[in-house]
Scaffold this motif. Structure first.
Motif, short mmCIF file in Angstrom:
data_model
loop_
_atom_site.label_atom_id
_atom_site.label_comp_id
_atom_site.label_asym_id
_atom_site.label_seq_id
_atom_site.Cartn_x
_atom_site.Cartn_y
_atom_site.Cartn_z
N ILE A 106 0.85 -1.20 0.00
CA ILE A 106 0.00 0.00 0.00
C ILE A 106 0.88 1.25 0.00
O ILE A 106 1.88 1.31 0.71
N GLU A 107 0.47 2.24 -0.78
CA GLU A 107 1.23 3.50 -0.86
C GLU A 107 0.24 4.67 -0.88
O GLU A 107 -0.69 4.67 -1.67
N ARG A 108 0.48 5.66 -0.01
CA ARG A 108 -0.47 6.78 0.09
C ARG A 108 -0.34 7.80 -1.03
O ARG A 108 -1.30 8.50 -1.34
N HIS A 109 0.84 7.90 -1.66
CA HIS A 109 1.00 8.82 -2.81
C HIS A 109 0.58 8.08 -4.08
O HIS A 109 1.27 7.14 -4.51
N GLY A 110 -0.51 8.55 -4.70
CA GLY A 110 -1.02 7.89 -5.91
C GLY A 110 0.02 7.81 -7.02
O GLY A 110 0.11 6.81 -7.73
N ALA A 111 0.83 8.88 -7.17
CA ALA A 111 1.82 8.90 -8.25
C ALA A 111 2.87 7.81 -8.04
O ALA A 111 3.30 7.15 -8.99
N LEU A 112 3.27 7.61 -6.78
CA LEU A 112 4.26 6.56 -6.48
C LEU A 112 3.63 5.18 -6.69
O LEU A 112 4.28 4.27 -7.22
N ALA A 113 2.38 5.02 -6.29
CA ALA A 113 1.69 3.73 -6.47
C ALA A 113 1.63 3.38 -7.95
O ALA A 113 1.87 2.23 -8.34
N ASP A 114 1.32 4.38 -8.80
CA ASP A 114 1.24 4.13 -10.25
C ASP A 114 2.59 3.71 -10.80
O ASP A 114 2.69 2.77 -11.61
#
Ligand code: SAH
Length: 216
Positions: A106-114
């Motif tokens: 799980i990652e809270r920054h959407g850009a990093l998750a993408d």
């Protein structure tokens, strides 16, 4: 271009095996995952140095030794089902996926998750699922886990997280305020209502921000 495969082998020999990391599947995984593909282009040449590096969104990719130490301390092994909180670049999740059977990160920054999800697709690491959101209370949907790793420093160990462990499983998590020296803890679930806690030593992580962590 540097010979990344040779640098990776030297990193595993010196920084990991040389410092006491023993798990054979873990050492093999760290010989396999190309850390240079998990960092911004500007720091690619430093991918196998013995330290953390800056990544997008003002976050960091952990030092390789810390990634290995946490995975070994959590007892991650083949067959396991693992949760990572704070996927960041996706590097630790990628390493976990080469050891365990299934990984949720799980990652809270959407850009990093993408970015992390795109890397998994490119490398064909199909047993990792990257989720965007606040993971400070874990991910109950896929619980229980054999191991839980938090890559960001919390306020406390949330009870909900301890209860997402299988009996016999362990979670590894840094605790302490942002900017201060923090301590890395291993919490193992010994029974239905029984946990044991060990201090693995001082560390420095970015803060865990969310419902069960620090305020932004
Ligand atoms: N394991 C990562 C390290 C990333 S640093 C790697 O291999 O690159 C820790 C990450 O935790 C940061 O990207 C930060 O955005 C994230 N984070 C902080 N609080 C979080 C939360 N509540 N839920 C999910 N991710 C969180």
């Amino acid at each position: 271009m540097p010979d990344f495969a040779a640098l990776r082998d030297a990193m595993v020999d010196r920084q990991l095996a040389g410092r006491g990391i023993r798990s054979a599947p873990l050492l093999a995984a760290m010989r396999e995952v190309p850390r240079e593909l998990f960092v911004p282009e500007g720091v690619r040449d430093f991918a196998y140095e013995d330290g953390p590096l800056p990544i997008e969104a003002g976050q960091t990719i952990s030092q390789p030794y810390i990634v290995a130490l946490m995975i070994e301390a959590a007892g991650v092994r083949p067959g396991g089902h693992v949760l990572e909180i704070g996927a960041g670049s996706g590097y630790a999740a990628a390493v976990l996926s080469r050891v365990a059977d299934s990984v949720i990160a799980i990652e809270r920054h959407g850009a990093l998750a993408d970015l992390a999800a795109a890397r998994m697709a490119r490398l064909g690491y199909g047993n990792v699922r990257i989720v965007a959101g606040d993971g400070s209370a874990g991910w109950p949907d896929a619980a229980p886990y054999d191991a839980i790793l938090a890559a960001a420093s919390g306020r406390h160990v949330p009870d909900v997280l301890k209860r997402q462990l299988k009996v016999g499983g362990a979670l590894v998590m840094p605790l302490g305020a942002p900017g201060e020296v923090q301590s890395l803890f291993r919490i193992s679930r010994e029974g239905e209502d029984d946990w044991a806690q060990h201090d693995l030593g001082p560390v420095r992580f970015v803060p865990l921000i969310g419902a069960e962590g620090w305020k932004e």
